[in-house]
Design a protein around this motif. Structure first.
Motif, mmCIF file in Angstrom:
data_model
loop_
_atom_site.group_PDB
_atom_site.id
_atom_site.type_symbol
_atom_site.label_atom_id
_atom_site.label_comp_id
_atom_site.label_asym_id
_atom_site.label_seq_id
_atom_site.Cartn_x
_atom_site.Cartn_y
_atom_site.Cartn_z
ATOM 1 N N MET A 1 0.827 -1.204 0.000
ATOM 2 C CA MET A 1 0.000 0.000 0.000
ATOM 3 C C MET A 1 0.862 1.255 0.000
ATOM 4 O O MET A 1 0.565 2.227 -0.695
ATOM 5 N N ARG A 2 1.974 1.200 0.772
ATOM 6 C CA ARG A 2 2.860 2.372 0.824
ATOM 7 C C ARG A 2 3.416 2.706 -0.559
ATOM 8 O O ARG A 2 3.643 3.852 -0.883
ATOM 9 N N ARG A 3 3.623 1.671 -1.376
ATOM 10 C CA ARG A 3 4.219 1.876 -2.686
ATOM 11 C C ARG A 3 3.229 2.508 -3.676
ATOM 12 O O ARG A 3 3.611 3.248 -4.561
ATOM 13 N N THR A 4 1.955 2.206 -3.488
ATOM 14 C CA THR A 4 0.970 2.679 -4.472
ATOM 15 C C THR A 4 0.146 3.862 -3.978
ATOM 16 O O THR A 4 -0.556 4.483 -4.770
ATOM 17 N N TYR A 5 0.222 4.169 -2.677
ATOM 18 C CA TYR A 5 -0.712 5.140 -2.102
ATOM 19 C C TYR A 5 -0.685 6.503 -2.803
ATOM 20 O O TYR A 5 -1.723 7.078 -3.103
ATOM 21 N N ARG A 6 0.505 7.014 -3.086
ATOM 22 C CA ARG A 6 0.587 8.346 -3.706
ATOM 23 C C ARG A 6 -0.066 8.365 -5.091
ATOM 24 O O ARG A 6 -0.694 9.338 -5.479
ATOM 25 N N GLY B 61 0.101 11.175 7.543
ATOM 26 C CA GLY B 61 -0.564 10.057 8.231
ATOM 27 C C GLY B 61 -1.690 9.404 7.433
ATOM 28 O O GLY B 61 -2.401 8.547 7.960
ATOM 29 N N ALA B 62 -1.843 9.793 6.180
ATOM 30 C CA ALA B 62 -2.959 9.252 5.384
ATOM 31 C C ALA B 62 -2.830 7.739 5.194
ATOM 32 O O ALA B 62 -3.820 7.009 5.313
ATOM 33 N N VAL B 63 -1.604 7.263 4.928
ATOM 34 C CA VAL B 63 -1.415 5.820 4.700
ATOM 35 C C VAL B 63 -1.738 5.050 5.979
ATOM 36 O O VAL B 63 -2.431 4.023 5.942
ATOM 37 N N GLU B 64 -1.252 5.571 7.113
ATOM 38 C CA GLU B 64 -1.490 4.896 8.389
ATOM 39 C C GLU B 64 -2.991 4.861 8.703
ATOM 40 O O GLU B 64 -3.505 3.855 9.183
ATOM 41 N N ARG B 65 -3.663 5.958 8.389
ATOM 42 C CA ARG B 65 -5.120 5.988 8.644
ATOM 43 C C ARG B 65 -5.825 4.952 7.770
ATOM 44 O O ARG B 65 -6.744 4.279 8.228
ATOM 45 N N ALA B 66 -5.360 4.824 6.536
ATOM 46 C CA ALA B 66 -5.973 3.841 5.635
ATOM 47 C C ALA B 66 -5.717 2.424 6.154
ATOM 48 O O ALA B 66 -6.610 1.580 6.156
ATOM 49 N N LEU B 67 -4.490 2.180 6.638
ATOM 50 C CA LEU B 67 -4.159 0.852 7.170
ATOM 51 C C LEU B 67 -4.940 0.552 8.441
ATOM 52 O O LEU B 67 -5.411 -0.567 8.642
ATOM 53 N N ALA B 68 -5.093 1.567 9.286
ATOM 54 C CA ALA B 68 -5.786 1.362 10.561
ATOM 55 C C ALA B 68 -7.274 1.108 10.350
ATOM 56 O O ALA B 68 -7.928 0.484 11.177
ATOM 57 N N GLN B 69 -7.770 1.591 9.241
ATOM 58 C CA GLN B 69 -9.203 1.430 8.947
ATOM 59 C C GLN B 69 -9.597 -0.045 8.928
ATOM 60 O O GLN B 69 -10.623 -0.430 9.436
ATOM 61 N N VAL B 70 -8.754 -0.857 8.327
ATOM 62 C CA VAL B 70 -9.017 -2.304 8.272
ATOM 63 C C VAL B 70 -7.736 -3.032 8.662
ATOM 64 O O VAL B 70 -6.927 -3.368 7.803
ATOM 65 N N PRO B 71 -7.541 -3.292 9.980
ATOM 66 C CA PRO B 71 -6.289 -3.914 10.421
ATOM 67 C C PRO B 71 -6.020 -5.262 9.756
ATOM 68 O O PRO B 71 -4.885 -5.635 9.536
ATOM 69 N N ALA B 72 -7.083 -5.984 9.412
ATOM 70 C CA ALA B 72 -6.890 -7.316 8.815
ATOM 71 C C ALA B 72 -6.203 -7.235 7.457
ATOM 72 O O ALA B 72 -5.706 -8.228 6.945
ATOM 73 N N LEU B 77 -2.668 -8.921 3.138
ATOM 74 C CA LEU B 77 -1.589 -8.481 2.263
ATOM 75 C C LEU B 77 -0.412 -9.454 2.337
ATOM 76 O O LEU B 77 0.163 -9.852 1.327
ATOM 77 N N LEU B 78 -0.088 -9.869 3.554
ATOM 78 C CA LEU B 78 1.011 -10.820 3.746
ATOM 79 C C LEU B 78 0.698 -12.142 3.047
ATOM 80 O O LEU B 78 1.554 -12.721 2.383
ATOM 81 N N ALA B 79 -0.548 -12.608 3.213
ATOM 82 C CA ALA B 79 -0.950 -13.867 2.585
ATOM 83 C C ALA B 79 -0.836 -13.749 1.072
ATOM 84 O O ALA B 79 -0.340 -14.645 0.389
ATOM 85 N N ARG B 80 -1.283 -12.600 0.555
ATOM 86 C CA ARG B 80 -1.226 -12.378 -0.896
ATOM 87 C C ARG B 80 0.231 -12.346 -1.372
ATOM 88 O O ARG B 80 0.580 -12.933 -2.386
ATOM 89 N N ARG B 81 1.046 -11.651 -0.582
ATOM 90 C CA ARG B 81 2.470 -11.561 -0.956
ATOM 91 C C ARG B 81 3.101 -12.943 -0.970
ATOM 92 O O ARG B 81 3.898 -13.280 -1.831
ATOM 93 N N ALA B 82 2.701 -13.770 0.041
ATOM 94 C CA ALA B 82 3.257 -15.129 0.108
ATOM 95 C C ALA B 82 2.893 -15.917 -1.151
ATOM 96 O O ALA B 82 3.653 -16.762 -1.614
#
Lengths: 161, 126
Positions: A1-6, B61-72, B77-82
């Motif tokens: 997400m960090r890579r695409t957010y901007r 803090g926009a990215v962090e707010r977006a991530l915090a919105q849905v902690p799962a 993301l990790l599963a997808r990356r795997a």
């Protein structure tokens, strides 16, 4: 997400025209991205797929906020007040002038020109997204390009010679 | 064609789509003013396409707010990356192999230990 957010945030901003609204649109777009990831088979480029999702989220957002009406207005009749100030800063680069000129366009013109000329979306796809015809998209695109050209180079070469 | 007929077609010409491209080209060959106007449209469109890489700075803090919105999301993301990232997939497979090997080794040792105790108690009688 960090890579695409901007990228996502910038596209949302160019369509909705407001920083806070763009953040809301970006969040909504990521919800859609994660919902759709399992179904993404890689036929399309990931970037193209992402741009489509953001465009969709932005248009849905405008509809929900009651600004979708602006998308179906006849854009010839509207001209936002800020448009007159676009060229006031002599130090501004062409790109700054263009960004401000874009922001000053009515939503109905801005959405079309951003999706077509910035992100390369086909006419047909834009028409489906906006719930209109390809012909209407082409007319708006024509008007938007003309206005932007006038903001950048002046109106010496208006269509009406 | 006259200038007043050509001018409304130039925006579409610049975009590469015009039903009357041949006629317009014909006129452009002998009209410097309309050629210059087409050049202005093309320059506008070139700058528009360049905007794609001209990225805006999101609010702090926009990215962090977006991530915090849905902690799962992080786990998804990790599963997808795997699934898609070869390095993560091989690391996960290696780790899995080590765990399976360790469990198997432990079971074999446990069975061997039980057999030793049984032999000691019965004195090797069947």
């Amino acid at each position: 997400m960090r890579r695409t957010y901007r990228h996502v945030y910038t596209q949302a901003l160019r369509i909705v025209g407001d920083r806070h609204e763009a953040e809301d649109v970006a969040q909504e777009a990521y919800v859609r991205v994660f919902r759709g990831l399992a179904g993404f088979r890689g036929e399309a480029q990931f970037e193209t797929w992402l741009y489509r999702i953001v465009a969709n989220a932005a248009i849905t957002y405008l509809r929900r906020k009651g600004r979708f009406g602006e998308l179906s207005l006849d854009p010839e009749d509207e001209r936002e007040e800020v448009a007159a100030d676009v060229r006031v800063d002599e130090q501004a680069t062409d790109r700054d002038v263009l960004s401000r000129a874009l922001a000053s366009l009515p939503v109905s013109l801005r959405a079309v020109v951003v999706l077509k000329d910035v992100y390369g979306m086909p006419h047909k796809e834009i028409a489906e997204l906006l719930g209109t015809t390809e012909g209407a998209v082409k007319v708006r695109l024509h008007r938007a390009r003309r206005r932007l050209k006038e903001e950048l180079f002046g109106s010496e070469g208006r269509d009406e010679v | 064609m006259k200038c007043e007929e050509v001018r409304p077609l130039l925006a579409d010409m610049a975009g590469g789509v015009s039903d009357r491209a041949a006629e317009v080209e014909d006129h452009l060959g002998s009209c410097a003013a309309c050629s210059a106007e087409l050049g202005r449209y093309r320059a506008t469109m070139l700058q528009l396409s360049a905007l794609r890489e001209d990225l805006a700075e999101p609010p702090a803090g926009a990215v962090e707010r977006a991530l915090a919105q849905v902690p799962a999301w992080r786990w998804r993301l990790l599963a997808r990356r795997a699934m898609v990232d070869e390095r993560v997939r091989y690391a996960a497979l290696s780790l899995g192999g080590v765990v399976v090997g360790a469990v198997a080794f432990g079971l074999i040792r446990r069975r061997a230990a039980r057999r030793d105790v049984s032999v000691a108690i019965t004195g090797g009688r069947a």
